[in-house]
Design a protein around this motif. Structure first.
Motif, PDB file in Angstrom:
ATOM      1  N   ALA A 117      -8.960  -4.540   2.432  1.00 28.65           N
ATOM      2  CA  ALA A 117      -7.816  -5.396   2.107  1.00 28.65           C
ATOM      3  C   ALA A 117      -6.971  -5.657   3.352  1.00 28.65           C
ATOM      4  O   ALA A 117      -6.473  -6.771   3.541  1.00 28.65           O
ATOM      5  CB  ALA A 117      -6.968  -4.767   1.014  1.00 28.65           C
ATOM      6  N   GLU A 118      -6.819  -4.654   4.207  1.00 27.14           N
ATOM      7  CA  GLU A 118      -6.056  -4.856   5.436  1.00 27.14           C
ATOM      8  C   GLU A 118      -6.724  -5.904   6.313  1.00 27.14           C
ATOM      9  O   GLU A 118      -6.059  -6.780   6.859  1.00 27.14           O
ATOM     10  CB  GLU A 118      -5.897  -3.536   6.181  1.00 27.14           C
ATOM     11  N   LEU A 119      -8.034  -5.831   6.426  1.00 28.97           N
ATOM     12  CA  LEU A 119      -8.764  -6.824   7.209  1.00 28.97           C
ATOM     13  C   LEU A 119      -8.623  -8.215   6.592  1.00 28.97           C
ATOM     14  O   LEU A 119      -8.381  -9.194   7.298  1.00 28.97           O
ATOM     15  CB  LEU A 119     -10.241  -6.433   7.318  1.00 28.97           C
ATOM     16  N   VAL A 120      -8.750  -8.288   5.272  1.00 27.29           N
ATOM     17  CA  VAL A 120      -8.625  -9.582   4.584  1.00 27.29           C
ATOM     18  C   VAL A 120      -7.219 -10.149   4.776  1.00 27.29           C
ATOM     19  O   VAL A 120      -7.060 -11.355   5.026  1.00 27.29           O
ATOM     20  CB  VAL A 120      -8.976  -9.442   3.085  1.00 27.29           C
ATOM     21  N   PHE A 121      -6.196  -9.312   4.702  1.00 27.86           N
ATOM     22  CA  PHE A 121      -4.831  -9.801   4.867  1.00 27.86           C
ATOM     23  C   PHE A 121      -4.560 -10.240   6.303  1.00 27.86           C
ATOM     24  O   PHE A 121      -3.819 -11.190   6.529  1.00 27.86           O
ATOM     25  CB  PHE A 121      -3.821  -8.747   4.416  1.00 27.86           C
ATOM     26  N   ILE A 122      -5.152  -9.562   7.273  1.00 32.44           N
ATOM     27  CA  ILE A 122      -5.004 -10.019   8.660  1.00 32.44           C
ATOM     28  C   ILE A 122      -5.660 -11.388   8.814  1.00 32.44           C
ATOM     29  O   ILE A 122      -5.080 -12.298   9.408  1.00 32.44           O
ATOM     30  CB  ILE A 122      -5.604  -8.991   9.635  1.00 32.44           C
ATOM     31  N   ILE A 123      -6.847 -11.541   8.274  1.00 35.79           N
ATOM     32  CA  ILE A 123      -7.539 -12.835   8.343  1.00 35.79           C
ATOM     33  C   ILE A 123      -6.737 -13.910   7.615  1.00 35.79           C
ATOM     34  O   ILE A 123      -6.579 -15.031   8.105  1.00 35.79           O
ATOM     35  CB  ILE A 123      -8.971 -12.715   7.789  1.00 35.79           C
ATOM     36  N   LEU A 124      -6.205 -13.569   6.441  1.00 30.90           N
ATOM     37  CA  LEU A 124      -5.387 -14.522   5.689  1.00 30.90           C
ATOM     38  C   LEU A 124      -4.143 -14.915   6.483  1.00 30.90           C
ATOM     39  O   LEU A 124      -3.796 -16.098   6.562  1.00 30.90           O
ATOM     40  CB  LEU A 124      -4.994 -13.923   4.338  1.00 30.90           C
ATOM     41  N   GLY A 125      -3.480 -13.933   7.072  1.00 32.43           N
ATOM     42  CA  GLY A 125      -2.276 -14.228   7.849  1.00 32.43           C
ATOM     43  C   GLY A 125      -2.562 -15.123   9.041  1.00 32.43           C
ATOM     44  O   GLY A 125      -1.833 -16.087   9.305  1.00 32.43           O
ATOM     45  N   GLU A 166       0.821  -1.202   0.000  1.00 32.04           N
ATOM     46  CA  GLU A 166       0.000   0.000   0.000  1.00 32.04           C
ATOM     47  C   GLU A 166       0.855   1.252   0.000  1.00 32.04           C
ATOM     48  O   GLU A 166       0.499   2.260  -0.603  1.00 32.04           O
ATOM     49  CB  GLU A 166      -0.942   0.017   1.210  1.00 32.04           C
ATOM     50  N   PHE A 167       1.993   1.190   0.667  1.00 28.48           N
ATOM     51  CA  PHE A 167       2.911   2.334   0.689  1.00 28.48           C
ATOM     52  C   PHE A 167       3.503   2.591  -0.695  1.00 28.48           C
ATOM     53  O   PHE A 167       3.658   3.731  -1.123  1.00 28.48           O
ATOM     54  CB  PHE A 167       4.032   2.077   1.701  1.00 28.48           C
ATOM     55  N   LYS A 168       3.817   1.530  -1.408  1.00 28.47           N
ATOM     56  CA  LYS A 168       4.448   1.655  -2.727  1.00 28.47           C
ATOM     57  C   LYS A 168       3.466   1.978  -3.843  1.00 28.47           C
ATOM     58  O   LYS A 168       3.887   2.305  -4.945  1.00 28.47           O
ATOM     59  CB  LYS A 168       5.200   0.362  -3.077  1.00 28.47           C
ATOM     60  N   SER A 169       2.174   1.872  -3.578  1.00 21.50           N
ATOM     61  CA  SER A 169       1.184   2.150  -4.621  1.00 21.50           C
ATOM     62  C   SER A 169       0.219   3.230  -4.127  1.00 21.50           C
ATOM     63  O   SER A 169       0.139   3.498  -2.936  1.00 21.50           O
ATOM     64  CB  SER A 169       0.408   0.881  -4.962  1.00 21.50           C
ATOM     65  N   PRO A 170      -0.537   3.833  -5.037  1.00 22.09           N
ATOM     66  CA  PRO A 170      -1.517   4.826  -4.607  1.00 22.09           C
ATOM     67  C   PRO A 170      -2.800   4.197  -4.056  1.00 22.09           C
ATOM     68  O   PRO A 170      -3.702   4.892  -3.636  1.00 22.09           O
ATOM     69  CB  PRO A 170      -1.806   5.610  -5.894  1.00 22.09           C
ATOM     70  N   TRP A 171      -2.881   2.890  -4.061  1.00 22.08           N
ATOM     71  CA  TRP A 171      -4.080   2.171  -3.651  1.00 22.08           C
ATOM     72  C   TRP A 171      -4.040   1.905  -2.145  1.00 22.08           C
ATOM     73  O   TRP A 171      -3.043   1.449  -1.601  1.00 22.08           O
ATOM     74  CB  TRP A 171      -4.137   0.862  -4.413  1.00 22.08           C
ATOM     75  N   HIS A 172      -5.144   2.192  -1.449  1.00 19.90           N
ATOM     76  CA  HIS A 172      -5.273   1.906  -0.022  1.00 19.90           C
ATOM     77  C   HIS A 172      -6.667   1.354   0.226  1.00 19.90           C
ATOM     78  O   HIS A 172      -7.642   1.863  -0.323  1.00 19.90           O
ATOM     79  CB  HIS A 172      -5.091   3.171   0.823  1.00 19.90           C
ATOM     80  N   SER A 173      -6.738   0.337   1.053  1.00 17.89           N
ATOM     81  CA  SER A 173      -8.038  -0.275   1.322  1.00 17.89           C
ATOM     82  C   SER A 173      -8.050  -0.863   2.728  1.00 17.89           C
ATOM     83  O   SER A 173      -7.240  -1.741   3.044  1.00 17.89           O
ATOM     84  CB  SER A 173      -8.327  -1.372   0.305  1.00 17.89           C
ATOM     85  N   GLN A 174      -8.959  -0.394   3.549  1.00 21.53           N
ATOM     86  CA  GLN A 174      -9.110  -0.976   4.875  1.00 21.53           C
ATOM     87  C   GLN A 174      -9.676  -2.390   4.790  1.00 21.53           C
ATOM     88  O   GLN A 174      -9.341  -3.238   5.606  1.00 21.53           O
ATOM     89  CB  GLN A 174     -10.001  -0.099   5.744  1.00 21.53           C
TER      90      GLN A 174
END
Length: 99
Positions: free
Chosen positions: A42-50, A32-40
């Protein structure tokens, strides 16, 4: 030989349980830091995935099914909180969005 394979499986499972949830969450923050795209979302999905990958590590441990079943819920709750709070300094450092 069986003892060594159990040791290898145990070490790999413990590594997955310990590092994978944090690595997946931090990878998303970095992307998210390297791209202009930000999504809360996606953050939730990645926490669940992790945490799900970490649960896979827990289930891979060579212990009884009963102990695995007992440990899944506490592991998921503790790891979710730990990953969430570990992402806060990264977000603050990358984006300057400190609480």
């Amino acid at each position: 030989m069986v003892g060594r394979s159990n040791l290898a499986v145990s070490l790999a499972a413990l590594g997955i349980m310990t590092f994978a949830p944090f690595a997946i969450g931090q990878a998303l923050v970095f992307l998210e830091f390297k791209s202009p795209w930000h999504s809360q979302l996606a953050e939730l999905v990645f926490i669940i995935l992790g945490v799900s990958v970490g649960i896979y590590g827990l289930v891979s441990l060579p212990i009884s099914k009963r102990i695995k079943a007992i440990l899944v819920i506490p592991y998921a709750l503790i790891m979710t909180a730990a990953v969430w709070f570990s992402m806060l300094p990264a977000v603050c450092g990358y984006f300057g969005d400190c609480l």
